[in-house]
Design a protein around this motif. Structure first.
Motif, PDB file in Angstrom:
ATOM      1  N   MET A  78      37.703 -17.246 -19.962  1.00 44.68           N
ATOM      2  CA  MET A  78      36.929 -15.990 -19.862  1.00 44.68           C
ATOM      3  C   MET A  78      35.673 -16.084 -20.727  1.00 44.68           C
ATOM      4  O   MET A  78      35.744 -16.414 -21.908  1.00 44.68           O
ATOM      5  CB  MET A  78      37.815 -14.833 -20.328  1.00 44.68           C
ATOM      6  N   TYR A  79      34.522 -15.777 -20.119  1.00 46.83           N
ATOM      7  CA  TYR A  79      33.238 -15.809 -20.825  1.00 46.83           C
ATOM      8  C   TYR A  79      32.752 -14.382 -21.056  1.00 46.83           C
ATOM      9  O   TYR A  79      32.735 -13.573 -20.127  1.00 46.83           O
ATOM     10  CB  TYR A  79      32.204 -16.581 -19.991  1.00 46.83           C
ATOM     11  N   GLU A  80      32.350 -14.103 -22.286  1.00 52.27           N
ATOM     12  CA  GLU A  80      31.926 -12.734 -22.636  1.00 52.27           C
ATOM     13  C   GLU A  80      30.664 -12.822 -23.488  1.00 52.27           C
ATOM     14  O   GLU A  80      30.614 -13.578 -24.448  1.00 52.27           O
ATOM     15  CB  GLU A  80      33.055 -12.030 -23.403  1.00 52.27           C
ATOM     16  N   ALA A  91      32.833 -10.553 -13.173  1.00 50.00           N
ATOM     17  CA  ALA A  91      33.427  -9.265 -13.580  1.00 50.00           C
ATOM     18  C   ALA A  91      32.606  -8.714 -14.738  1.00 50.00           C
ATOM     19  O   ALA A  91      33.158  -8.192 -15.698  1.00 50.00           O
ATOM     20  CB  ALA A  91      34.885  -9.480 -13.985  1.00 50.00           C
ATOM     21  N   TYR A  92      31.251  -8.855 -14.611  1.00 51.84           N
ATOM     22  CA  TYR A  92      30.426  -8.494 -15.766  1.00 51.84           C
ATOM     23  C   TYR A  92      29.924  -7.048 -15.724  1.00 51.84           C
ATOM     24  O   TYR A  92      29.037  -6.655 -16.472  1.00 51.84           O
ATOM     25  CB  TYR A  92      29.298  -9.506 -15.984  1.00 51.84           C
ATOM     26  N   GLY A  93      30.519  -6.234 -14.837  1.00 48.98           N
ATOM     27  CA  GLY A  93      30.320  -4.790 -14.924  1.00 48.98           C
ATOM     28  C   GLY A  93      28.921  -4.304 -14.583  1.00 48.98           C
ATOM     29  O   GLY A  93      28.168  -4.944 -13.837  1.00 48.98           O
ATOM     30  N   GLY A 136      24.582   7.917 -13.941  1.00 48.01           N
ATOM     31  CA  GLY A 136      25.319   6.725 -13.515  1.00 48.01           C
ATOM     32  C   GLY A 136      24.798   5.443 -14.148  1.00 48.01           C
ATOM     33  O   GLY A 136      23.742   5.409 -14.768  1.00 48.01           O
ATOM     34  N   TYR A 137      25.626   4.402 -14.019  1.00 47.16           N
ATOM     35  CA  TYR A 137      25.305   3.069 -14.530  1.00 47.16           C
ATOM     36  C   TYR A 137      24.839   2.214 -13.346  1.00 47.16           C
ATOM     37  O   TYR A 137      24.936   2.627 -12.193  1.00 47.16           O
ATOM     38  CB  TYR A 137      26.562   2.451 -15.162  1.00 47.16           C
ATOM     39  N   ARG A 138      24.355   0.995 -13.598  1.00 46.76           N
ATOM     40  CA  ARG A 138      24.064   0.091 -12.479  1.00 46.76           C
ATOM     41  C   ARG A 138      24.212  -1.358 -12.917  1.00 46.76           C
ATOM     42  O   ARG A 138      23.965  -1.703 -14.080  1.00 46.76           O
ATOM     43  CB  ARG A 138      22.709   0.379 -11.855  1.00 46.76           C
TER      44      ARG A 138
HETATM   45  P1  FAD Z   1      33.144  -3.486 -18.067  1.00 45.30           P
HETATM   46  O1  FAD Z   1      34.198  -2.742 -18.761  1.00 45.30           O
HETATM   47  O2  FAD Z   1      31.748  -2.998 -18.227  1.00 45.30           O
HETATM   48  O3  FAD Z   1      33.204  -5.024 -18.553  1.00 45.30           O
HETATM   49  C1  FAD Z   1      32.165  -5.940 -18.287  1.00 45.30           C
HETATM   50  C2  FAD Z   1      32.062  -6.971 -19.418  1.00 45.30           C
HETATM   51  O4  FAD Z   1      31.153  -8.023 -19.029  1.00 45.30           O
HETATM   52  C3  FAD Z   1      31.489  -6.400 -20.728  1.00 45.30           C
HETATM   53  O5  FAD Z   1      32.313  -6.766 -21.810  1.00 45.30           O
HETATM   54  C4  FAD Z   1      30.109  -7.065 -20.854  1.00 45.30           C
HETATM   55  O6  FAD Z   1      29.698  -7.263 -22.196  1.00 45.30           O
HETATM   56  C5  FAD Z   1      30.349  -8.400 -20.144  1.00 45.30           C
HETATM   57  N1  FAD Z   1      29.116  -9.038 -19.655  1.00 45.30           N
HETATM   58  C6  FAD Z   1      28.024  -8.418 -19.126  1.00 45.30           C
HETATM   59  N2  FAD Z   1      27.095  -9.350 -18.767  1.00 45.30           N
HETATM   60  C7  FAD Z   1      27.614 -10.568 -19.064  1.00 45.30           C
HETATM   61  C8  FAD Z   1      27.127 -11.916 -18.916  1.00 45.30           C
HETATM   62  N3  FAD Z   1      25.933 -12.170 -18.361  1.00 45.30           N
HETATM   63  N4  FAD Z   1      27.912 -12.929 -19.360  1.00 45.30           N
HETATM   64  C9  FAD Z   1      29.151 -12.680 -19.925  1.00 45.30           C
HETATM   65  N5  FAD Z   1      29.644 -11.424 -20.066  1.00 45.30           N
HETATM   66  C10 FAD Z   1      28.902 -10.378 -19.636  1.00 45.30           C
HETATM   67  N6  FAD Z   1      38.075   5.019 -17.533  1.00 45.30           N
HETATM   68  C11 FAD Z   1      39.269   5.576 -17.880  1.00 45.30           C
HETATM   69  O7  FAD Z   1      40.282   5.305 -17.242  1.00 45.30           O
HETATM   70  N7  FAD Z   1      39.361   6.432 -18.957  1.00 45.30           N
HETATM   71  C12 FAD Z   1      38.269   6.750 -19.726  1.00 45.30           C
HETATM   72  O8  FAD Z   1      38.372   7.539 -20.683  1.00 45.30           O
HETATM   73  C13 FAD Z   1      37.017   6.177 -19.371  1.00 45.30           C
HETATM   74  N8  FAD Z   1      35.913   6.458 -20.109  1.00 45.30           N
HETATM   75  C14 FAD Z   1      34.721   5.908 -19.738  1.00 45.30           C
HETATM   76  C15 FAD Z   1      33.591   6.232 -20.493  1.00 45.30           C
HETATM   77  C16 FAD Z   1      32.356   5.725 -20.129  1.00 45.30           C
HETATM   78  C17 FAD Z   1      31.126   6.100 -20.922  1.00 45.30           C
HETATM   79  C18 FAD Z   1      32.238   4.870 -19.011  1.00 45.30           C
HETATM   80  C19 FAD Z   1      30.889   4.322 -18.610  1.00 45.30           C
HETATM   81  C20 FAD Z   1      33.362   4.523 -18.261  1.00 45.30           C
HETATM   82  C21 FAD Z   1      34.603   5.048 -18.622  1.00 45.30           C
HETATM   83  N9  FAD Z   1      35.758   4.743 -17.897  1.00 45.30           N
HETATM   84  C22 FAD Z   1      36.954   5.293 -18.247  1.00 45.30           C
HETATM   85  C23 FAD Z   1      35.714   3.801 -16.755  1.00 45.30           C
HETATM   86  C24 FAD Z   1      36.124   2.358 -17.188  1.00 45.30           C
HETATM   87  O9  FAD Z   1      35.525   2.070 -18.407  1.00 45.30           O
HETATM   88  C25 FAD Z   1      35.717   1.368 -16.088  1.00 45.30           C
HETATM   89  O10 FAD Z   1      36.489   1.673 -14.928  1.00 45.30           O
HETATM   90  C26 FAD Z   1      35.980  -0.101 -16.454  1.00 45.30           C
HETATM   91  O11 FAD Z   1      35.572  -0.392 -17.770  1.00 45.30           O
HETATM   92  C27 FAD Z   1      35.232  -1.058 -15.514  1.00 45.30           C
HETATM   93  O12 FAD Z   1      35.597  -2.355 -15.891  1.00 45.30           O
HETATM   94  P2  FAD Z   1      34.734  -3.673 -15.613  1.00 45.30           P
HETATM   95  O13 FAD Z   1      35.551  -4.791 -16.117  1.00 45.30           O
HETATM   96  O14 FAD Z   1      34.281  -3.692 -14.200  1.00 45.30           O
HETATM   97  O15 FAD Z   1      33.385  -3.527 -16.495  1.00 45.30           O
END
Ligand code: FAD
Ligand code: NAP
Length: 517
Positions: A58-60, A135-137, A375-377
């Motif tokens: 896993m890369y972060e 999976a970088y969100g 929203g985010y993007r």
């Molecule tokens: P993320 O959690 O964003 O993970 C992506 C990861 O990728 C991050 O660690 C980032 O640093 C890393 N990354 C980015 N670019 C790179 C790169 N180029 N190279 C390596 N790594 C990289 N859900 C709930 O169930 N309960 C809650 O209370 C809740 N609160 C929330 C509050 C907020 C403000 C937000 C925005 C969302 C909330 N959510 C909550 C929703 C939940 O956080 C998301 O459903 C979930 O985190 C999405 O997961 P993800 O893995 O897709 O993205």
């Protein structure tokens, strides 16, 4: 939707595979960790990392794992962060490795100013892995796109910046970061705040503001959470009177959910402005017409809550901090010279397709600060190389069909997968992200079982090259292992002890790295 128990049961169904699986996961949020967990669970651990086994790397980009669980979920919702225990367990599996402080790029990219992390291009990763899971969100804020929202005016922020600031994200605390300016705002200049949007993030923002401000009798209630000390100190000087959420549609169309609304309406000594009765009645009529029973039930409850109002009456005392929902208002222009002074709103109506459309009528309000929570993007990885990842700019997601990355013609790209917010867009909670991640792990496993072409094959290697990419061994920046992270974690917890808090977060990457260098 699957229940977590049902998903866990499904995890037991195993698929035979034809070749060793080496998976790189980019991003350590819930989608990356849940996919890794499902993948490792679906193999017998006794196979280890041999020819019939599995390895997950896993890369972060940050030295810290867990994505939005650490830097999005609100500090006063610590129970949500319990998922980290599950992720800890995944990371302890000998077939798993964590490479923190490593940004993955699409190819050679200009270095980011003051970027403290190592960088590795997809081309450098590709020969080492049979599959890559993106999976970088979604780490940018969606723009408001109205005059005055281009960053030129002070006192205008994206919710993403504000959330990262109160959660101690190093980006938000870097010198010159938009939210860093919040530290020098005078308490008396923080009386009226406009929040644009009506999602759960907007409610998080409003709740944190109202809980902690100087005028709230409950102020300092966040002092015992993991909210960083400088942020607690700053928020508790703000003399908030009014937080208004501007909603471009009506009460039937808000995006926030019942539980989060209830929490807002029961905040100690915080009053909610009653919603106009005709607006509520129109919304109730709309909801009654809904054909989806689940939506109908949830929305009926939500409207009943809005009708009942807050535990603290609106006319309690003139000094009680308040919040309200201004419906059918969309921002038209942010006005002021250098600093935000007023906001012009278009009054809106709903068209036949259910979209908000401006009317000829406008309204102008005075605001001290505006937080845009629309929203985010996601964005494409910076730089271009031989291994390219098609990005759907219109939807701001990596192009995919059921989590398999597809090219411009819709053809599946072997070995490339996407999950979480990067696949679905920035909606959904941790549980829905988990379901999506479990599905993608099964797809990856299936591709392997079918002996289909893999990523390493597409760059000329019959099998994935064992070990880690050389670029990481020669990185000029510290690559953070999971054990290193556990050391940072312990150091944060130690810093929190004398303050009676679960942890006191480090606010810069350099401070985190000093713990492990
Ligand atoms: P993320 O959690 O964003 O993970 C992506 C990861 O990728 C991050 O660690 C980032 O640093 C890393 N990354 C980015 N670019 C790179 C790169 N180029 N190279 C390596 N790594 C990289 N859900 C709930 O169930 N309960 C809650 O209370 C809740 N609160 C929330 C509050 C907020 C403000 C937000 C925005 C969302 C909330 N959510 C909550 C929703 C939940 O956080 C998301 O459903 C979930 O985190 C999405 O997961 P993800 O893995 O897709 O993205
Ligand atoms: P969201 O739920 O999509 O809400 C976005 C809001 O912004 C909507 O009200 C939307 O209105 C409005 N909007 C969008 N563009 C706009 C514009 N140009 N002008 C005015 N308003 C605009 O997004 P979010 O609040 O960022 O939340 C993201 C996800 O995280 C959601 O699934 C949420 O449930 C989840 N989350 C969960 C929790 C929790 O469980 N406690 C906490 C935080 C976040 P329209 O509806 O009219 O488009």
């Amino acid at each position: 939707m699957f229940s977590p128990t049902r998903v866990a049961r499904l995890a037991a169904s195993r698929i035979q595979q034809a070749q060793p699986l080496r998976l790189a996961v980019i991003g350590s949020g819930p989608s990356g960790f849940y996919a890794a967990s499902r993948m490792l669970d679906s193999f017998d651990p006794s196979y280890g990392t041999g020819s019939d086994g599995v390895e997950v790397h896993m890369y972060e980009r940050l030295p810290t794992p867990f994505g939005l669980v650490r830097y999005g979920v609100a500090p006063d919702h610590p129970e949500v962060k319990n998922v980290e225990h599950k992720f800890d367990k995944v990371a302890r599996d000998p077939r798993f490795r964590f490479f923190g402080n490593v940004r993955v790029t699409g190819g050679p990219a200009p270095p980011l100013a003051h970027d403290p992390c190592a960088a590795i291009a997809l081309d450098q990763l590709a020969p080492h892995y049979t599959q890559v899971l993106f999976a970088y969100g979604a780490s940018e804020a969606r723009h408001l796109d109205v005059p005055g929202s281009d960053g030129a005016l002070d006192n205008v922020y994206a919710a993403l910046d504000f959330v990262e600031w109160y959660n101690g994200h190093p980006d938000a605390h870097a010198p010159g970061a938009p939210a860093a300016a919040l530290a020098s705002v005078r308490g008396e200049d923080m009386r009226r705040i406009a929040v644009v949007g009506a999602g759960n993030v907007a409610l998080d923002v409003a709740r944190i503001l109202l809980k902690q401000c100087a005028t709230s009798p409950a102020s300092l209630s966040l002092a015992k959470t993991d909210m960083p000390e400088p942020v607690v100190a700053c928020l508790s000087t703000w003399q908030l009177e009014d937080v208004n959420l501007y909603v471009r549609r009506g009460p039937a169309h808000v995006a926030f959910t019942n539980k989060e609304l209830r929490e807002m309406l029961t905040l100690t000594n915080v009053a909610f402005r009653p919603v106009d009765r005709p607006l509520l009645q129109a919304a109730q009529a709309t909801v009654r017409e809904s054909t989806d029973a689940g939506t109908k039930r949830a929305k009926t409850r939500l409207l009943a809550q809005l009708e009942k109002g807050s535990k603290t009456p609106w006319d309690a005392t003139p000094t009680t901090p308040r919040w309200g929902l201004s419906f059918f208002r969309a921002p038209a222009a942010l006005l002021g010279s250098q600093t935000l002074e007023r906001v012009q709103w278009n009054k809106t109506h709903i068209d036949a397709a259910g979209r908000a459309q401006p009317t000829d009528d406008t309204e102008t309000t005075q605001e001290d600060h505006l937080i845009s929570s629309v929203g985010y993007r996601s964005t494409p990885l910076a730089g271009h190389g031989a291994v390219s990842v098609p990005f759907d700019a219109k939807r701001s997601v990596i192009s995919n069909t059921r989590n398999r990355i597809t090219d411009e013609t819709g053809r599946v790209c072997p070995g490339l997968f996407v999950s979480g917010w990067l696949a679905t867009g920035p909606v959904g909670v941790i549980v829905s992200t988990m379901v999506d991640a479990y599905g993608v792990a099964d797809e990856i496993r299936r591709e392997c079982a079918e002996g289909a072409a893999t990523l390493c094959a597409s760059v000329g290697h019959a099998e994935a090259v064992p070990g880690i990419p050389a670029a990481l061994e020669h990185a000029h920046r510290k690559v953070v292992s999971f054990d290193d992270w556990l050391q940072i974690d312990r150091a944060e917890q130690e810093r929190g002890k004398p303050l009676g808090k679960p942890r006191e977060k480090f606010l810069s990457v350099d401070a985190m790295l000093r713990v492990v260098e």
